[in-house]
Design a protein around this motif. Structure first.
Motif, PDB file in Angstrom:
ATOM      1  N   ARG A   1      52.800  35.290  36.842  1.00  0.00           N
ATOM      2  CA  ARG A   1      52.275  36.514  37.448  1.00  0.00           C
ATOM      3  C   ARG A   1      50.984  36.965  36.764  1.00  0.00           C
ATOM      4  O   ARG A   1      50.085  37.503  37.408  1.00  0.00           O
TER       5      ARG A   1
ATOM      6  N   ASN B   1      47.655  37.451  38.770  1.00  0.00           N
ATOM      7  CA  ASN B   1      47.034  38.772  38.793  1.00  0.00           C
ATOM      8  C   ASN B   1      45.577  38.702  38.345  1.00  0.00           C
ATOM      9  O   ASN B   1      44.692  39.338  38.927  1.00  0.00           O
TER      10      ASN B   1
ATOM     11  N   ASN C   1      45.256  44.011  42.770  1.00  0.00           N
ATOM     12  CA  ASN C   1      46.264  43.995  41.715  1.00  0.00           C
ATOM     13  C   ASN C   1      47.585  43.559  42.331  1.00  0.00           C
ATOM     14  O   ASN C   1      48.073  44.176  43.278  1.00  0.00           O
ATOM     15  N   LEU C   2      48.172  42.488  41.810  1.00  0.00           N
ATOM     16  CA  LEU C   2      49.386  41.930  42.391  1.00  0.00           C
ATOM     17  C   LEU C   2      50.518  42.950  42.413  1.00  0.00           C
ATOM     18  O   LEU C   2      51.245  43.062  43.403  1.00  0.00           O
ATOM     19  N   ASP C   3      50.666  43.714  41.334  1.00  0.00           N
ATOM     20  CA  ASP C   3      51.759  44.677  41.261  1.00  0.00           C
ATOM     21  C   ASP C   3      51.613  45.788  42.293  1.00  0.00           C
ATOM     22  O   ASP C   3      52.597  46.315  42.804  1.00  0.00           O
TER      23      ASP C   3
END
Length: 243
Positions: free
Chosen positions: A161, A165, A175-177
């Protein structure tokens, strides 16, 4: 094609792209020749020329009409997907010859009604059965891309991750989150995941936590030369980068 060009071809004999037939030998047999041409580089079948000697025998009007009809039927009914051919009549030494041209196919692999796949091997043809060769034909047609294939026994959790990211921030300013429920669809769009949500080969090689476990045959091989010239030959070092 001029008569001199035809006579020169006859003198040189059969090749990967040239086949001679004294007469039409049956739809199924001619379909194999068409399939082999379409799966390789394309080619031409010359009717009215002896295949062993290149002797110019010629065809009558009725023979030309019959062969032309049979060629069209063979291309339509004996080959899957259908092959589109062109025919032409050439006159040389007072005789007439029929030329059937088959272009290299865009929808490889082509096969007959029995599912047999043929390719050219020099002046002859051969039937292929190896998966790797069949996949190569799919790749030639653009209908299969090896780097988009899913890496079995892996899933989204097998991807790094942090690396993902970092990549998304640099390339897409994302932003991946913060993508939450849209994260998987985003990764499918950029081909990190396939349509089933499994990491693609390309995606896993770039972002997998342990690519050496599931893709042990893949590596980056770096070779260093002195200087900055592309044609440089002063070898410095080599390193195989895995994991």
């Amino acid at each position: 094609m001029t008569q001199e060009e035809l006579k020169d071809i006859a003198r040189c004999g059969e090749t990967t792209t040239i086949q001679f037939k004294e007469q039409f030998t049956g739809q199924k047999e001619i379909a194999k020749e068409m399939i082999a041409f379409a799966n390789t580089l394309g080619g031409q079948i010359f009717f009215g020329i002896k295949d062993k000697t290149g002797e110019l025998v010629g065809l009558s009007y009725d023979e030309i009409q019959t062969i032309s009809r049979e060629l069209g039927n063979a291309a339509n009914e004996q080959v899957r997907p259908t092959i589109y051919i062109t025919t032409d009549v050439i006159r040389a030494d007072g005789k007439h010859f029929l030329v059937c041209s088959v272009a290299q196919g865009k929808n490889k692999p082509y096969k007959n009604l029995n599912g047999e796949i043929w390719v050219k091997q020099g002046a002859d043809k051969r039937r292929i059965t190896e998966n790797s060769e069949i996949l190569s034909l799919f790749q030639d047609s653009g209908s299969y891309q090896a780097d988009a294939a899913g890496v079995q026994e892996t899933n989204f959790d097998d991807l790094d991750r942090y690396a993902l990211n970092d990549y998304l921030k640099k390339v897409y300013a994302l932003n991946l989150d913060k993508l939450s429920d849209n994260a998987e669809q985003m990764l499918k769009n950029i081909h990190v995941l396939n349509h089933n949500g499994i990491p693609t080969l390309a995606g896993y090689l770039f972002f997998g936590k342990h690519p050496e476990y599931y893709c042990p045959t893949f590596m980056v091989k770096a070779v260093s030369f002195f200087g900055n010239e592309l044609a440089g030959t002063q070898y410095r070092d080599t390193k195989e980068i895995v994991g």
